[in-house]
Design an enzyme around this catalytic site. Structure first.
Site, short mmCIF file in Angstrom:
data_model
loop_
_atom_site.label_atom_id
_atom_site.label_comp_id
_atom_site.label_asym_id
_atom_site.label_seq_id
_atom_site.Cartn_x
_atom_site.Cartn_y
_atom_site.Cartn_z
N SER A 8 0.83 -1.20 0.00
CA SER A 8 0.00 0.00 0.00
C SER A 8 0.88 1.26 0.00
O SER A 8 1.72 1.42 -0.88
CB SER A 8 -0.96 -0.05 1.20
OG SER A 8 -1.99 0.89 1.06
N ASP A 48 -5.64 -3.41 -2.72
CA ASP A 48 -4.71 -3.14 -1.61
C ASP A 48 -3.94 -4.38 -1.14
O ASP A 48 -4.54 -5.39 -0.78
CB ASP A 48 -5.53 -2.57 -0.45
CG ASP A 48 -4.69 -1.93 0.63
OD1 ASP A 48 -3.53 -2.34 0.81
OD2 ASP A 48 -5.20 -1.02 1.31
#
Length: 285
Positions: free
Chosen positions: A41, A161
């Site tokens: 991320s 993600d």
């Protein structure tokens, strides 16, 4: 340039990544370079700027454009299906306003991987800068918050993600043969995630109904995160992992709007980074 044989693994946390940005700027100021870097991320973005050796770039961008709706805006969720506007970040910002140094990033001396989650399998995917057909798309995927962002296509598959499948990819470094890993976390010691609340559970199950394996991963994020914290402490005691984390409770939200709080978190990161320079050198030598 001396490069230390070892791995550097970077946690995400959206704007809490300012702590990591501070740590990495301390590394760059001290000419501390580590051979293999991966990021989850926001960690993937911080990792890019570390590998390209652009001291201060992560901080500059996040603070300068914090209140710029072209960069972060809930409106973006409805206009382009991404709360963070990656088109602006990797377009105008990276090409004109604060150019990214692709030549330095692509140097073969350091390895870099962005970690994303395959929405079909729910498993982690690792995108190497030297072999991925579109590393920008891979980093976008790694940083795409579920529900708040659209799925990103990389080589014909959809990803979200990286934190859904793994919060910090230290096991990936071990798999690649590295015996020592430096892990930069964005939460303080002792932090543990709470179970997914009923509202978020309902939203995720409805939103991702066609993707049951992804839903399973989303529902077990807190449990797996907390187990990883225990495992990391054990690995640190065994001398296989060196952890750098905030020294006190982090009060910054992942979509924080206070420049002052973000500046303070960055400063904490820089100070912790400088404190650990010799520790890291000794650990990896």
């Amino acid at each position: 340039m001396d490069i230390l044989k070892g791995a550097l693994c970077l946690e995400g946390g959206s704007l809490r990544g300012l702590f990591t940005a501070g740590v990495l700027d301390a590394f760059l100021d001290s000419d501390l370079y580590i051979e293999y870097v991966n990021g989850v991320s926001a960690g993937s973005m911080n990792g890019m700027n570390y590998v390209s050796k652009q001291r201060g770039r992560s901080k500059r961008i996040n603070l300068k454009y914090l209140h710029d709706k072209r960069y972060i805006s809930f409106r973006n969720m409805f206009t382009s299906r991404q709360i963070f506007n990656f088109d602006f970040l990797f377009g105008d910002i990276s090409n004109k306003y604060d150019p990214f140094d692709w030549d330095a990033f692509n140097d073969k001396a350091q390895r870099y991987e962005a970690v994303a989650t395959d929405v079909i399998t729910g498993e982690s995917a690792y995108f190497n800068k030297d072999s991925c057909s579109d590393i920008i798309a891979a980093v976008e995927a790694s940083s795409s918050i579920p529900v708040m962002s659209k799925m990103i296509d990389v080589d014909g598959r959809k990803y979200l993600d990286g934190g859904i499948s793994t919060s910090i990819a230290y096991n990936r470094a071990f798999e690649l043969g590295y015996s020592k890993v430096v892990a930069v976390l964005t939460r303080e010691e002792g932090y543990r995630k709470k179970p997914v609340n009923k509202v978020n559970e309902s939203i995720c199950k409805r939103y991702f109904k066609p993707l049951p394996k992804l839903v399973d991963k989303l529902m077990t994020v807190p449990k797996r995160y907390n187990e990883m914290q225990e495992e990391m402490d054990m690995l640190a005691n065994e001398g296989r992992l060196l952890i750098i984390r905030p020294p006190k409770k982090v009060i910054v939200q992942r979509l924080e709007k206070s420049v002052a709080k973000l500046e303070s978190l960055y400063k904490e990161g820089y100070e912790e980074g400088m404190k650990n320079i010799e520790n890291v050198r000794k650990f990896l030598s």
